[in-house]
Scaffold this motif. Structure first.
Motif, PDB file in Angstrom:
ATOM      1  N   LEU A 275       0.825  -1.208   0.000  1.00 49.94           N
ATOM      2  CA  LEU A 275       0.000   0.000   0.000  1.00 49.94           C
ATOM      3  C   LEU A 275       0.859   1.259   0.000  1.00 49.94           C
ATOM      4  N   SER A 276       2.065   1.156   0.581  1.00 47.35           N
ATOM      5  CA  SER A 276       2.911   2.343   0.722  1.00 47.35           C
ATOM      6  C   SER A 276       3.632   2.702  -0.557  1.00 47.35           C
ATOM      7  N   ARG A 277       3.580   1.849  -1.571  1.00 49.05           N
ATOM      8  CA  ARG A 277       4.291   2.133  -2.813  1.00 49.05           C
ATOM      9  C   ARG A 277       3.396   2.928  -3.750  1.00 49.05           C
ATOM     10  N   ALA A 278       3.994   3.935  -4.370  1.00 49.19           N
ATOM     11  CA  ALA A 278       3.202   4.803  -5.250  1.00 49.19           C
ATOM     12  C   ALA A 278       3.069   4.222  -6.641  1.00 49.19           C
ATOM     13  N   GLY A 279       4.094   3.493  -7.114  1.00 39.74           N
ATOM     14  CA  GLY A 279       4.064   2.975  -8.471  1.00 39.74           C
ATOM     15  C   GLY A 279       3.569   1.550  -8.527  1.00 39.74           C
ATOM     16  N   GLY A 280       3.422   1.056  -9.755  1.00 42.62           N
ATOM     17  CA  GLY A 280       3.011  -0.336  -9.944  1.00 42.62           C
ATOM     18  C   GLY A 280       1.649  -0.581  -9.349  1.00 42.62           C
ATOM     19  N   TYR A 281       1.576  -1.592  -8.459  1.00 43.41           N
ATOM     20  CA  TYR A 281       0.310  -1.937  -7.835  1.00 43.41           C
ATOM     21  C   TYR A 281       0.117  -1.255  -6.488  1.00 43.41           C
ATOM     22  N   GLY A 282       1.003  -0.320  -6.133  1.00 46.08           N
ATOM     23  CA  GLY A 282       0.878   0.330  -4.838  1.00 46.08           C
ATOM     24  C   GLY A 282      -0.245   1.351  -4.817  1.00 46.08           C
ATOM     25  N   ALA A 283      -0.541   1.852  -3.613  1.00 51.42           N
ATOM     26  CA  ALA A 283      -1.590   2.851  -3.457  1.00 51.42           C
ATOM     27  C   ALA A 283      -1.030   4.219  -3.115  1.00 51.42           C
ATOM     28  N   GLY A 284       0.275   4.300  -2.885  1.00 47.83           N
ATOM     29  CA  GLY A 284       0.883   5.591  -2.607  1.00 47.83           C
ATOM     30  C   GLY A 284       0.584   6.127  -1.226  1.00 47.83           C
ATOM     31  N   SER A 287       2.079   6.074   5.012  1.00 44.33           N
ATOM     32  CA  SER A 287       2.088   5.556   6.386  1.00 44.33           C
ATOM     33  C   SER A 287       0.872   4.679   6.660  1.00 44.33           C
ATOM     34  N   PRO A 288       0.764   3.519   6.020  1.00 36.32           N
ATOM     35  CA  PRO A 288      -0.405   2.657   6.271  1.00 36.32           C
ATOM     36  C   PRO A 288      -0.490   2.159   7.715  1.00 36.32           C
ATOM     37  N   GLY A 289       0.654   1.924   8.352  1.00 31.80           N
ATOM     38  CA  GLY A 289       0.621   1.492   9.750  1.00 31.80           C
ATOM     39  C   GLY A 289       0.048   2.568  10.657  1.00 31.80           C
ATOM     40  N   TRP A 290       0.412   3.814  10.406  1.00 27.98           N
ATOM     41  CA  TRP A 290      -0.121   4.940  11.175  1.00 27.98           C
ATOM     42  C   TRP A 290      -1.618   5.099  10.919  1.00 27.98           C
ATOM     43  N   HIS A 369       9.995   3.465  11.369  1.00 27.58           N
ATOM     44  CA  HIS A 369       9.265   3.704  10.118  1.00 27.58           C
ATOM     45  C   HIS A 369       8.963   2.396   9.409  1.00 27.58           C
ATOM     46  N   ASP A 370       9.952   1.508   9.355  1.00 26.10           N
ATOM     47  CA  ASP A 370       9.773   0.261   8.624  1.00 26.10           C
ATOM     48  C   ASP A 370       8.781  -0.665   9.322  1.00 26.10           C
ATOM     49  N   ARG A 371       8.883  -0.795  10.642  1.00 22.27           N
ATOM     50  CA  ARG A 371       8.066  -1.776  11.366  1.00 22.27           C
ATOM     51  C   ARG A 371       6.682  -1.253  11.727  1.00 22.27           C
ATOM     52  N   PRO A 405       2.833 -18.224   3.849  1.00 23.28           N
ATOM     53  CA  PRO A 405       3.247 -16.961   3.225  1.00 23.28           C
ATOM     54  C   PRO A 405       3.200 -15.819   4.234  1.00 23.28           C
ATOM     55  N   GLU A 406       4.254 -15.029   4.286  1.00 26.77           N
ATOM     56  CA  GLU A 406       4.340 -13.904   5.209  1.00 26.77           C
ATOM     57  C   GLU A 406       4.883 -12.694   4.474  1.00 26.77           C
ATOM     58  N   ALA A 407       4.414 -11.510   4.898  1.00 29.45           N
ATOM     59  CA  ALA A 407       4.875 -10.279   4.254  1.00 29.45           C
ATOM     60  C   ALA A 407       6.271  -9.906   4.705  1.00 29.45           C
ATOM     61  N   ALA A 408       6.614 -10.225   5.946  1.00 26.01           N
ATOM     62  CA  ALA A 408       7.950  -9.902   6.448  1.00 26.01           C
ATOM     63  C   ALA A 408       8.964 -10.910   5.916  1.00 26.01           C
TER      64      ALA A 408
END
Length: 792
Positions: A275-284, A287-290, A369-371, A405-408
Motif C-alpha cells: 500500500l505504501s508504494r506509489a508505483g506499480g500496484y501500490g496505493a501511494g 504511512s499505512p501502519g499509522w 518507520h519500517d516496522r 506466506p508472510e509479508a515480512a
C-alpha cells in the motif's frame, strides 16, 4: 454546515471519500449508521459482486485486494486494494453486518483490462501496473488530457498549508467521527470538489468521463429498485459528476463500443508495505501502519502510538522507559502548538521519537518507520475464494509443508537430507522456474556441501498475478514447472542458459523435463565454438552432477555431456587466450578459474573420468604458462593453479616468477603476471610464507623505472587491496624489517618482541588435549616425536 448537499430530497446519499483515509472511513461508518440505506453502492469492478459475501468470512483479514485478470492473458491484471481503514471496506462490512445489499458500480474490469491492452499496443510497451478503481482516488485522478492536478494539494495550498497530508489530518483525521452532523464532512468535500472541477474542467480525462457515466447508470438502476434508500461510496472527485443530471442516452453513448476481454475476479491477500508504494500496484500511502492505528484506537492516538514505539525499541534492546514516553508526548503536543495544529500528527510524533527515544539518531527511527509507520501486515483470504487450479495446488502444498506466506522477510534453513527439507527446496525451486520468486537462495549463507540450503522468503501480493499467469503451464506446480522448463529449453538462446536450466531442473526435481533439456544441451554444445560460452556452461553442469547423491536424482546423462564440454574447452582455450587485450584477458581469467573449480568438483563424482580430464587440464595450464602470446595475467594464473594443485614445486614456481619479472619484460606485463599469480584467495599468504617469492616481487618492484611505475601502480593496488587486512599488515611488517629477517630464528636472535629464546614445551603440550578432541582418538600424544609433528 449541514448534510443538505450530501443527500438532497429524492437524491441518493453520495459519500465522497479519500481512498484509504481512516478519517473518511470513520465518517462513512457514522453516515451509514445515521441514514440506514437499503443498498450500498461502492466504487469498484462490478464483476466482484458475487465475491461480496466472502468479505464477511471469519478468516478474511484485511488488507486484501480484488484481483481481476484476463482469462486468456493471466499476466494482464488489475488490483483494487482495501485496507481495514479503507472507506470502501468499512461500507462493505457495514452492509454485510446489517443485511443490506452491497454492489460495485465502477467501470467493469473487462473494459479496463482491454483498455490497458490497447494503450500498451499503441505505446509499444507495457505499463507499470494498473491500480484499479478504488486505488485511483480523488487525490490522483487526472483533470485534463495533458495536465494533472492534485485536488488535495490545491485545497491545502488554498488553506495555507505546504503539505497536503498535514492539511488532511487537521481538517479530517483530527475532526473525529460521530461528532455533530454525520454528513457534514461529505458536504464540505463535495463543495470543495465542485469548485475544483469548475476551475479545472468538468470532466477532463476521458476515462473519468466514461467511468462516471457507468456509475450514473448503475445508480439509476439502484434507485429504480430501492427508491430513496441508496448510498454511494466513491472518490470525492467523482461526486459532482454523479450529482449532475444527465440523460441516459448520453451516458450510454459514452459506453458504446468499448473494448472488452473475458475476465476472472478473486480476492487476494495484500500488505501494508505494498500500500505504501506509489508505483506499480501500490496505493501511494506513505504511512499505512499509522493510518491503521488512527482507525483502530478509540482515543488518545498519539499517546498510544508512542507507547507502541517504545515497545518496539525496547524489544530491540534500546533503553526506553515510561519517562521517555511521557516526555515524547509532551514534546509532540508542544510541537503541534508551535506549528498551529489542533492535535499532534505523525510528523510531530516522529520528531518527538527522534529527539527523546532515539537521541537524535535516524538509525532507530528508520526501524520505527519500517516496522510501525509502514509495517509488514499481510492480509488473509478464505480458502473458498475462486482461484486457478495452480493456486489451489500451491496452497495445499504450502499447508502440507507448513510454509506460511508472510509479508515480512524471513530466513529458512533447509537440510536436504530430511524429506521435509528436500520437498520445501523442490517447491521453491519449481516456483522460481515459473517466475514466482517467493523465495530467493542466499548463497552467502549456504555451505560448500550439497545438503544445506538457505532461503529468504517474502510473499509479495503481485505473486498472486504470477501464479495466475503460470497457470497456463499446468494445473499443479510440478506439471507447470515441467512444461515451463521444456519450453524454456527450446527457446533458450545461449549454451549457458541451457546448462543453467539443466541445473534448475535437477534442483527442482523435474525428471520428465530433464531429457528434453539434455537433448537441447547436446545440440547446442555441438554447434557452439565459442570457448567462453563452453567455459561458462561447464560449471553449471558439474554443480548439477553433485546434486544427485543428496537429492536422489539421476545425473549419469550429464557426465558424458560435461566430459565432452571439458574436452572442447581444453582444445580451444590456448588459441583463444592469445593476443587478448587487458579487459578480455581479465574476463578469460574468470573463465579459467571457473573451469578449474568445475574440474575439481568433477573429481568428486565417481562416474566422471577423473584421471583423464584432470591430466588434460594440467597440460593445458602448462601450455598457458609458457606461451609468450598469452597475456601475463593468464600466464601467472596458470602457474598459480599448477602450484595449488601440487604440480609445480616452489622452486619451479619461483623460476617462472623470475622469468616473468626479468628486466626484459615490460613492467605492465610483469604487473599483470603478478596479478594473475598472487591475486585472489590465498595469494597474499603465498608471499607471507615464501621468502623467495616475496623477495622476487620486492626486488622487481623497487627496480621498476619511475616513468613506468605510475602505469603499473593501479594494477598492483587492485591486487594487494583485495587481501585481508591481517595479510596486508604482515606484508607491510616484512617490508619494514627488510630482507634476511623473515625467519623466526633470526627474528628471535635479533631480540624482536613476542619471540622467546626457544620452544616452550609446556605451553606446546597444553594444546594437545584440544587437538586430540578435534582429530579423534587416533591422535596419540605419548611420544615427543608425535608432539612435535602435531605442532608442525
Amino acid at each position: 454546515m449541514n448534510g443538505s448537499r450530501a443527500r438532497d430530497a429524492g437524491q441518493p446519499l453520495l459519500l465522497g471519500v479519500r481512498h484509504h483515509g481512516p478519517g473518511s472511513a470513520k465518517a462513512v461508518r457514522a453516515a451509514l449508521e445515521a441514514s440506514r440505506p437499503r443498498v450500498v453502492l461502492i466504487e469498484g469492478p462490478p464483476e466482484a459482486d458475487p465475491l461480496v459475501p466472502l468479505a464477511a468470512a471469519e478468516d478474511m483479514r484485511p488488507p486484501v485486494a480484488l484481483l481481476a485478470h484476463a482469462v486468456d492473458e493471466p499476466g494482464r491484471s488489475a488490483f483494487w486494494p482495501l485496507a481495514g481503514f479503507s472507506p470502501e471496506w468499512v461500507a462493505l462490512r457495514w452492509a454485510l453486518e446489517h443485511g443490506v445489499p452491497a454492489r460495485f458500480i465502477d467501470l467493469p474490469a473487462a473494459h479496463t483490462l482491454a483498455w490497458e491492452r490497447d494503450e500498451e499496443d499503441m505505446d509499444g510497451g507495457e505499463k507499470d501496473g494498473e491500480d484499479g478503481g478504488t486505488d485511483a482516488g480523488a487525490e490522483q485522478d487526472a483533470l485534463g488530457e495533458d495536465v494533472r492536478v492534485d485536488p488535495l494539494g490545491v485545497l491545502a495550498d488554498t488553506a495555507g498549508y505546504d503539505d497536503a497530508e498535514r492539511w488532511w489530518e487537521d481538517v479530517v483525521e483530527h475532526r473525529g467521527a460521530g461528532k455533530g452532523d454525520a454528513l457534514a464532512p461529505f458536504t464540505a468535500l463535495e463543495e470543495a470538489m465542485t469548485a475544483l472541477r469548475e476551475t479545472y474542467g468538468s470532466g477532463g480525462h476521458g476515462r473519468d468521463l466514461i467511468r462516471e457515466a457507468h456509475m450514473r447508470l448503475r445508480i439509476r438502476d439502484a434507485r429504480r429498485e430501492f427508491e430513496d434508500g441508496v448510498a454511494v461510496v466513491c472518490g470525492a472527485w467523482h461526486v459532482p459528476a454523479l450529482r449532475r443530471r444527465t440523460g441516459v442516452t448520453a451516458d450510454r453513448a459514452l459506453l458504446k463500443g468499448l473494448p472488452k476481454v473475458k475476465t476472472d475476479v478473486t480476492w487476494v491477500p495484500w500488505t501494508h508495505r505494498r500500500l505504501s508504494r506509489a508505483g506499480g500496484y501500490g496505493a501511494g500511502i506513505d504511512s499505512p501502519g499509522w493510518y491503521a492505528h488512527l482507525f483502530a484506537v478509540p482515543d488518545r492516538p498519539v499517546e498510544r502510538w508512542l507507547t507502541k514505539v517504545a515497545g518496539l525499541l525496547r524489544a530491540e534492546d534500546r533503553t526506553v522507559s515510561p519517562g521517555h514516553v511521557i516526555e515524547a508526548v509532551r514534546l509532540a503536543e508542544t510541537l503541534a502548538a508551535l506549528r498551529g495544529r489542533p492535535l499532534p500528527g505523525l510528523g510531530e510524533a516522529t520528531d518527538a521519537v527522534r529527539a527523546v527515544m532515539c537521541e537524535g539518531s535516524d538509525v532507530p527511527l528508520a526501524l520505527v518507520h519500517d516496522r510501525l509507520v509502514v509495517g509488514d501486515v499481510l492480509g488473509e483470504v478464505p480458502h473458498t475464494v475462486p482461484a486457478v487450479p495452480l493456486q489451489r495446488d500451491l496452497e495445499r502444498t504450502q499447508r502440507r509443508l507448513r510454509l506460511r506466506p508472510e509479508a515480512a522477510e524471513r530466513e529458512l534453513d533447509l537440510d536436504l537430507r530430511e524429506e521435509t527439507g528436500a520437498e520445501r527446496s523442490r517447491l521453491l525451486h519449481r516456483l522460481r522456474l515459473l517466475g514466482i520468486d517467493w523465495g530467493r537462495p542466499d548463497a552467502s549463507r549456504s555451505g560448500t556441501g550439497t545438503f544445506r540450503e538457505t532461503w529468504r522468503l517474502r510473499w509479495e501480493p503481485e505473486l498472486a498475478v504470477r501464479t495466475a499467469e503460470a497457470g497456463v503451464w499446468g494445473t499443479t506446480v510440478l506439471a507447470a514447472a515441467t512444461a515451463k522448463a521444456e519450453a524454456d529449453a527450446v527457446a533458450a538462446r545461449g549454451l549457458a542458459d541451457v546448462t543453467t536450466l539443466a541445473e534448475h531442473c535437477l534442483l527442482a526435481a523435474l525428471p520428465d523435463a530433464l531429457p528434453v533439456v539434455m537433448r537441447v544441451l547436446a545440440d547446442r554444445a555441438a554447434l557452439d565454438t565459442d570457448v567462453a560460452h563452453l567455459a561458462q556452461a561447464l560449471p553449471a553442469l558439474v554443480r548439477s552432477l553433485r546434486y544427485g547423491d543428496v537429492r536422489g536424482t539421476g545425473t549419469a546423462a550429464l557426465t558424458e555431456v560435461a566430459a565432452g564440454l571439458a574436452e572442447r574447452v581444453f582444445v580451444g582455450l590456448p588459441p583463444a587466450c592469445a593476443g587478448l587485450d587487458a579487459d578480455a584477458a581479465e574476463e578469460m581469467r574468470g573463465h579459467v578459474d571457473a573451469v578449474h573449480g568445475a574440474l575439481s568438483l568433477l573429481g568428486d563424482v565417481p562416474a566422471a573420468p577423473d584421471g583423464r580430464l584432470r591430466a588434460r587440464w594440467r597440460a593445458v595450464l602448462r601450455t598457458l604458462s609458457v606461451r609468450d602470446t598469452v597475456p601475463g595475467v593468464l600466464r601467472g594464473r596458470a602457474v598459480r593453479l599448477l602450484l595449488d594443485e601440487g604440480e609445480l614445486a616452489q622452486d619451479e614456481a619461483a623460476r617462472f616468477m623470475g622469468l616473468a619479472l626479468s628486466p626484459g619484460t615490460p613492467p605492465a606485463d610483469a604487473a599483470a603476471w603478478i596479478e594473475g599469480f598472487v591475486g585472489g584467495s590465498g595469494g597474499g599468504l603465498l608471499l607471507v610464507h615464501d621468502e623467495r617469492l616475496f623477495g622476487l616481487v620486492d626486488r622487481w618492484l623497487t627496480a621498476v623505472p619511475t616513468e613506468a611505475f605510475t602505469d603499473v601502480l593501479p594494477l598492483l593496488r587492485r591486487t594487494f587491496s583485495a587481501y585481508e587486512s591481517g595479510v596486508r599488515r604482515t606484508l607491510g611488517e616484512l617490508v619494514r624489517r627488510g630482507p634476511g629477517r623473515r625467519d623466526r630464528t633470526d627474528t628471535a636472535a635479533a631480540g624482536a618482541p613476542g619471540f622467546g629464546p626457544g620452544v616452550d614445551e609446556a605451553r606446546a603440550d597444553a594444546v594437545l588435549p584440544v587437538l586430540r578432541l578435534l582429530l579423534g582418538p587416533d591422535c596419540d600424544e605419548g611420544t615427543r616425536g608425535e608432539r612435535v609433528e602435531v605442532r608442525r
